[in-house]
Scaffold this active site. Sequence first.
Site, PDB file in Angstrom:
ATOM      1  N   GLU A 120      96.182  27.307  19.371  1.00 36.63           N
ATOM      2  CA  GLU A 120      95.711  26.725  20.524  1.00 36.63           C
ATOM      3  C   GLU A 120      96.137  25.166  19.778  1.00 36.63           C
ATOM      4  O   GLU A 120      95.933  24.880  18.790  1.00 36.63           O
ATOM      5  CB  GLU A 120      94.252  26.431  20.616  1.00 36.63           C
ATOM      6  CG  GLU A 120      93.489  27.643  21.230  1.00 36.63           C
ATOM      7  CD  GLU A 120      91.897  27.423  21.308  1.00 36.63           C
ATOM      8  OE1 GLU A 120      91.496  26.336  21.265  1.00 36.63           O
ATOM      9  OE2 GLU A 120      91.251  28.433  21.462  1.00 36.63           O
ATOM     10  N   GLU A 132      87.597  30.914  16.627  1.00 38.43           N
ATOM     11  CA  GLU A 132      86.901  29.656  15.725  1.00 38.43           C
ATOM     12  C   GLU A 132      85.748  30.188  15.148  1.00 38.43           C
ATOM     13  O   GLU A 132      84.505  29.619  15.601  1.00 38.43           O
ATOM     14  CB  GLU A 132      86.596  28.539  16.883  1.00 38.43           C
ATOM     15  CG  GLU A 132      87.935  28.093  17.136  1.00 38.43           C
ATOM     16  CD  GLU A 132      87.990  26.647  18.150  1.00 38.43           C
ATOM     17  OE1 GLU A 132      86.824  26.450  18.591  1.00 38.43           O
ATOM     18  OE2 GLU A 132      88.978  26.182  18.714  1.00 38.43           O
TER      19      GLU A 132
END
Length: 509
Positions: free
Chosen positions: A282, A163
């Site tokens: 995810e 991220e």
Amino acid sequence: MRGERRITVSRDAEIPFYNNVDFCIGTGRMGLALTQEYQEQLRLVQEQIGFRHIRGHGLFCDDMAIYQEYEEGGVRKAEYNYTYLDRVMDFYRSVGLRPFLELGFMPGKLARGAQTIFYWKGNTTPPRDYSAWCGMVQCTLRHLMDRYGADEVVTWPVEVWNEPNLCGFWEHADMQEYFRLFHETFHAVKAVDDRFCVGGPAVCGGTDEVWIRAFMEYCSENGLAVDFVTRHHYTIEQPVCDGRYDYVKLMKPEDGFDNLKTTRDIVDSFEPYRNLPVHITEFNTSYTPRSAIHDTNLNAAFIAHQLSRLGDGNASYSYWTFGDVFEEAGVPFTPFHGGFGLVADGCIPKPTFWTFVFYKKLQESGGTCVYRDDTMLVLRGPDGGYLGVGWNPVESGPGEEKGVTLSLPVEAGTYSLLTETVDEETCNPLKVWHDLGEPANPSDGQTKLLRQAAQPFVQTDRVECAAAGARIGLLLKRNAVVCFEFRKCGGQSDRGYDYGRAVGGGDGE
């Protein structure tokens, strides 16, 4: 109130359904794999579901102790300690898992800055020396290849960072600095063995479209033959915090699926990368580790719908996470604290655990999808039987029970019907915990009771079918997930056995 639906399954139907439910599962930081409760939870997950890969943060964090430095002749030199890495990898392999290697975060001694994230203070700044970073990556991969075999380790996917489009995970969310990290890491990994598959940018929502497009442009302009693209997928609106808990409202599922399709379309718009695998490394409902929804039957029913469609355009999708040994926001105070996991502390399966068990059954059946809509999946097995999963998410209010009648084309004969039901009445350990007074530290007896309350309700029946086929009824209560199997009974009873006489008593006269 009860809605009634009738579904007629066609004998010759063949509907696209890509079920890669077991490809990967998420985990708390790698160092937690050294703890007993973590290992017990993962063993339970592997026994009942059996994932193939595992992905989590913290490979290079200081608690794994890989990167070390010493001074010799006034020169600072690097050395590596693989003691903990070997213990973790040996354990993963003992339960049938291969890592999906996420390269991060930055060892403190190698970091350019002091920014950290989470209770365990993972450093999220670039390396002060890219050659030292690449050297650490290469030496670690070579160590793993020496220990487990090159032909094995090159099958482990390699993802660069996590991220970077969030400033907490990558200092200033500096896109160009991340591209440099990816570029240099990509070449470093390929120099070890060009069979490694390397991908990124592992972005979450919000700026995902901007980052995915810019990432593909960078790879194209710099001739990087990236092997796959990664992103994350969460499906809530902004959480509302109260004390140590977050309360959330779910997005419309179609909005999330549309967002995923945008990533697929962006990747395919670059001709050299058309059909490149997209891995969702995810996904869950909420993106916070203290969201009350994670422990609920609503979560299980919503995720059942997600699993029915996440394979559309994506090579894999990794649920975040397998268990609640997870400390991003600190050590949890209670067994039901809104953690990401499929398993609560005490090895208590949450309702969503069974959603994955049911989808793994679909996968292992080798069946062909013959029906799919937003509430039901039906597969025809190689033996001519049928199995499927239905769900009924209700976010608020009392909700409506859904009765479903399935008409199945089968040969005449005697069939066995098995249903496993997970709903708020039959498999709801959260409610039992609440009714027990919400003990922060349940006794052994309470924990045993919670495990008992965390099992699906099993029903069976025998059905006599005429040549015209069979009709079976399913009841999907509020936030239910129901798995059914309908198979022809085989073989003969033992000589002299009569079930009717056995349960009726006496000689049946």
